[in-house]
Design an enzyme around this catalytic site. Structure first.
Site, PDB file in Angstrom:
ATOM      1  CG  ASP A  95      42.695 -22.347  28.358  1.00 31.88           C
ATOM      2  OD1 ASP A  95      42.932 -20.895  29.159  1.00 31.88           O
ATOM      3  OD2 ASP A  95      41.210 -22.461  28.370  1.00 31.88           O
ATOM      4  CD  GLU A 106      57.009 -23.916   7.362  1.00 28.91           C
ATOM      5  OE1 GLU A 106      55.955 -24.593   6.925  1.00 28.91           O
ATOM      6  OE2 GLU A 106      57.147 -22.564   6.756  1.00 28.91           O
ATOM      7  CG  ASP A 125      55.437 -19.130   8.729  1.00 30.92           C
ATOM      8  OD1 ASP A 125      54.897 -20.594   9.116  1.00 30.92           O
ATOM      9  OD2 ASP A 125      55.067 -18.609   8.034  1.00 30.92           O
ATOM     10  CG  ASP A 128      40.293 -18.590  26.466  1.00 28.30           C
ATOM     11  OD1 ASP A 128      41.065 -19.519  26.494  1.00 28.30           O
ATOM     12  OD2 ASP A 128      40.800 -17.894  26.230  1.00 28.30           O
ATOM     13  CG  ASP A 173      46.222 -18.906  28.914  1.00 25.25           C
ATOM     14  OD1 ASP A 173      47.156 -19.527  29.477  1.00 25.25           O
ATOM     15  OD2 ASP A 173      44.902 -18.967  29.033  1.00 25.25           O
TER      16      ASP A 173
HETATM   17  C1  GLC Z   1      53.799 -22.180   6.961  1.00 28.97           C
HETATM   18  C2  GLC Z   1      52.895 -22.488   8.925  1.00 28.97           C
HETATM   19  C3  GLC Z   1      51.857 -22.919   8.602  1.00 28.97           C
HETATM   20  C4  GLC Z   1      51.023 -21.752   8.142  1.00 28.97           C
HETATM   21  C5  GLC Z   1      51.950 -21.498   6.868  1.00 28.97           C
HETATM   22  C6  GLC Z   1      51.850 -20.084   6.169  1.00 28.97           C
HETATM   23  O1  GLC Z   1      54.053 -23.227   6.372  1.00 28.97           O
HETATM   24  O2  GLC Z   1      53.602 -23.836   9.480  1.00 28.97           O
HETATM   25  O3  GLC Z   1      50.990 -23.834   9.435  1.00 28.97           O
HETATM   26  O4  GLC Z   1      49.897 -22.293   7.795  1.00 28.97           O
HETATM   27  O5  GLC Z   1      53.285 -21.492   6.827  1.00 28.97           O
HETATM   28  O6  GLC Z   1      52.261 -19.176   7.709  1.00 28.97           O
END
Ligand code: GLC
Length: 560
Positions: free
Chosen positions: A36, A283, A222, A40, A44
């Site tokens: 950071d 992912e 994602d 805050d 960042d």
């Molecule tokens: C993926 C991300 C996770 C998030 C989810 C919804 O699994 O790694 O952190 O909450 O998608 O976007």
């Protein structure tokens, strides 16, 4: 390489192709918990930029940044309101440009997170949809459906959110009457896009180009198994034992639908317009390496996280099996295998590998969890597990803080928790906050050097003083020194791109040869003899008689 096991087998061909992502060690930065600069208490982009030299020193090839785009932060940035801007919490677009330039100057590639399954409910499109007429083009970008029951008072189907509770929320029309429902596989603030709509495809091509033009080297995608839903959105309840990201529930009508692959073929073509081997990493929570490999066929993504590997416990036989299946399945489609032990969604492996009770990923650990890990045992195993992982051919992912040996933070007070999982399950699942606590840099500084003001959005345990980076730097026995050494030797020996041969090994032992290096991990209860040769790296000191202790791994250049 078809049957896993301790017997020697033919050397597998080295990973083909010379693209950087085939062998890269990629370090995940979770921006809110890394560094950071503003004070805050939330990390960042300038904070990250200021620490890149330390990652270069660690020896990573690339960083993947979890989302820093404009977001109300209802799911820590995985709820994106503007895909082409930076959230003021994290900085500005100019800060992102500076970060990318500085990383490249250090020889570090940059992967950003793309969240295409859903947006934030604050995204302009969703706000337009709420204000628009039923049946309008604005509503057709999301999955609005009429409710069941006499007056539409019941959700359109029985799907449950990954974070708990129903996957549908009913809207109120602008005139005050009850309206249809919208689908959200995650939090109610994360409405799912309708990927049957060409406008959604067009928008994501634009977003890809926006970041590619800024110089990013790739995207971590994602929920890459979730974008397309089965026609008619049929009722479905996952089996009780499936884990929270849907890995065990591949029959679900919202996971792993065939249609997702056409999207990634399209994106593959977009990336191919650019120079420099840009990459897509999926992912996708799927139950087997074979299924995961469907995401990395030659014209689709370049990498997919190996979650079957991550979810395999500290068990030699099971590890041999999943390694074998992974090398075969990814190799069959010409993709590198990937390896990962920790990320921002799972219990850190320095704790997970010493759990004494089942803990499905995403459920988290808290004060009243059963089977709490023994910290020293967890760290011992984590160091050995990472040495084993980094010896495997392919690409490996590290999660910030694992190079410091950070454990999961279990003793977080209820009132500081922020994961939507915690709220949507009424506290039944602790969720993922325990792996997201800001990391320690300097033992003697406020917030251990995370923030100049001493603020920290989740409290750091006092014991982390001893784990701070500067406290570990000069100590040859520290986990940080081990990681630096592993990465240096991996690079010098080109381990990620080496051949692979299983070696005969006793029960409880995983042993293979890659390139000129022999990797041996002892998951058993007693010490084992080592072959004669030069020990390149050991995850813990060898015993006085030269044997490899339990829960220890080693890289050896065996004397010929
Ligand atoms: C993926 C991300 C996770 C998030 C989810 C919804 O699994 O790694 O952190 O909450 O998608 O976007």
């Amino acid at each position: 390489m078809t049957s896993p096991g301790p017997s020697a087998s033919d050397p597998a061909a080295p990973t083909t192709g010379s693209e950087w992502w085939r062998t890269a060690v990629i370090y995940q930065i979770y921006p809110r918990s890394f560094a950071d600069s503003s004070g805050d208490g939330i990390g960042d982009l300038p904070g990250i930029t200021s620490r890149l030299a330390e990652l270069a020193d660690l020896g990573v090839d690339a960083v993947w940044l979890s989302p820093f785009m404009t977001s109300p932060q209802k799911d820590a940035g995985y709820d994106v309101a503007d895909y082409c801007d930076v959230d003021p919490l994290f900085g500005t677009l100019a800060d992102a440009d500076a970060l990318i330039a500085e990383a490249h100057a250090h020889g570090i590639r940059v992967i950003v997170d793309l969240v295409p399954n859903h947006s934030s409910d604050q995204h302009r499109w969703f706000q337009e949809a709420l204000a628009a007429e039923p049946g309008s083009a604005a509503r057709a970008r999301y999955l609005f459906r009429e409710g069941r029951g006499e007056n539409g008072e019941l959700p359109p189907n029985n799907w449950e959110s990954v974070f708990g509770g129903p996957a549908w929320t009913r809207i109120t029309e602008p005139d005050g009457t009850p309206g249809p429902w919208y689908l959200h596989l995650f939090d109610a603030t994360q409405p799912d896009f309708d990927w049957t709509n060409p406008e959604v495809h067009e928008e994501f091509r634009r977003i890809l180009r926006f970041w590619l033009d800024r110089g990013v080297d790739g995207f971590r995608v994602d929920v890459a198994h979730g974008l397309v839903k089965a026609d008619g959105l049929p009722d479905y309840l996952p089996p009780a034992d499936s884990d929270s990201m849907g890995g065990g529930a591949v029959a679900a009508p919202y996971w792993a639908q065939d249609g997702v692959h056409e999207i990634y073929r399209d994106w593959h073509r977009v990336l191919a317009e650019y120079d420099g081997d840009r990459a897509l990493c999926a992912e996708a929570w799927l139950p087997t390496p074979e299924k995961t490999a469907l995401w990395v066929r030659p014209d689709e993504m370049h990498q997919a996280f190996n979650f079957p590997y991550l979810t395999t416990g500290w068990d030699a036989e099971k590890l041999r099996a999943v390694i074998d299946e992974s090398l075969t399945a990814f190799g069959d489609v010409g993709a590198p295998a990937t390896w990962v032990l920790s990320n921002h969604d799972v219990v850190r492996h320095a704790s997970r590998l010493a759990l004494t009770a089942e803990n499905p990923q995403g459920h988290g650990l808290g004060p009243s969890s059963p089977g709490k890990p023994i910290p020293a045992l967890g760290l011992q195993r984590a160091r050995a597990a990472t040495l084993l992982m980094l010896g495997l051919p392919g690409s490996a992912y590290l999660y910030q803080g694992e190079e410091l040996g950070l454990p999961e933070v279990i003793e977080l007070d209820d009132h500081v928790r922020q994961d939507p999982t915690w709220f949507r399950t009424g506290g039944e699942r602790y969720g993922r906050d325990g792996c997201r606590v800001p990391i320690p840099w300097e033992a003697g500084a406020p917030a251990f050097g995370f923030s100049p003001s001493g603020a920290s959005w989740l409290p750091q345990p006092d014991e982390w003083r001893d784990l701070a980076r500067d406290a570990q730097r000069g100590d040859e026995t520290s986990t940080l020194s081990l990681y630096r050494r592993m990465l240096a030797v991996r690079r010098a020996e080109r381990l990620g791109g080496g051949t692979f041969t299983w070696l005969e090994a006793a029960e409880g032992v995983v042993a293979f040869r890659t390139g000129d290096v022999t990797v041996i991990a002892n998951l058993g209860q007693t010490g084992i003899p080592l072959p004669a040769g030069e020990v390149l790296v050991a995850s813990a000191p060898l015993a006085a008689d030269g044997t490899l202790p339990a829960d220890t791994a080693v890289w050896v250049r065996v004397a010929e």
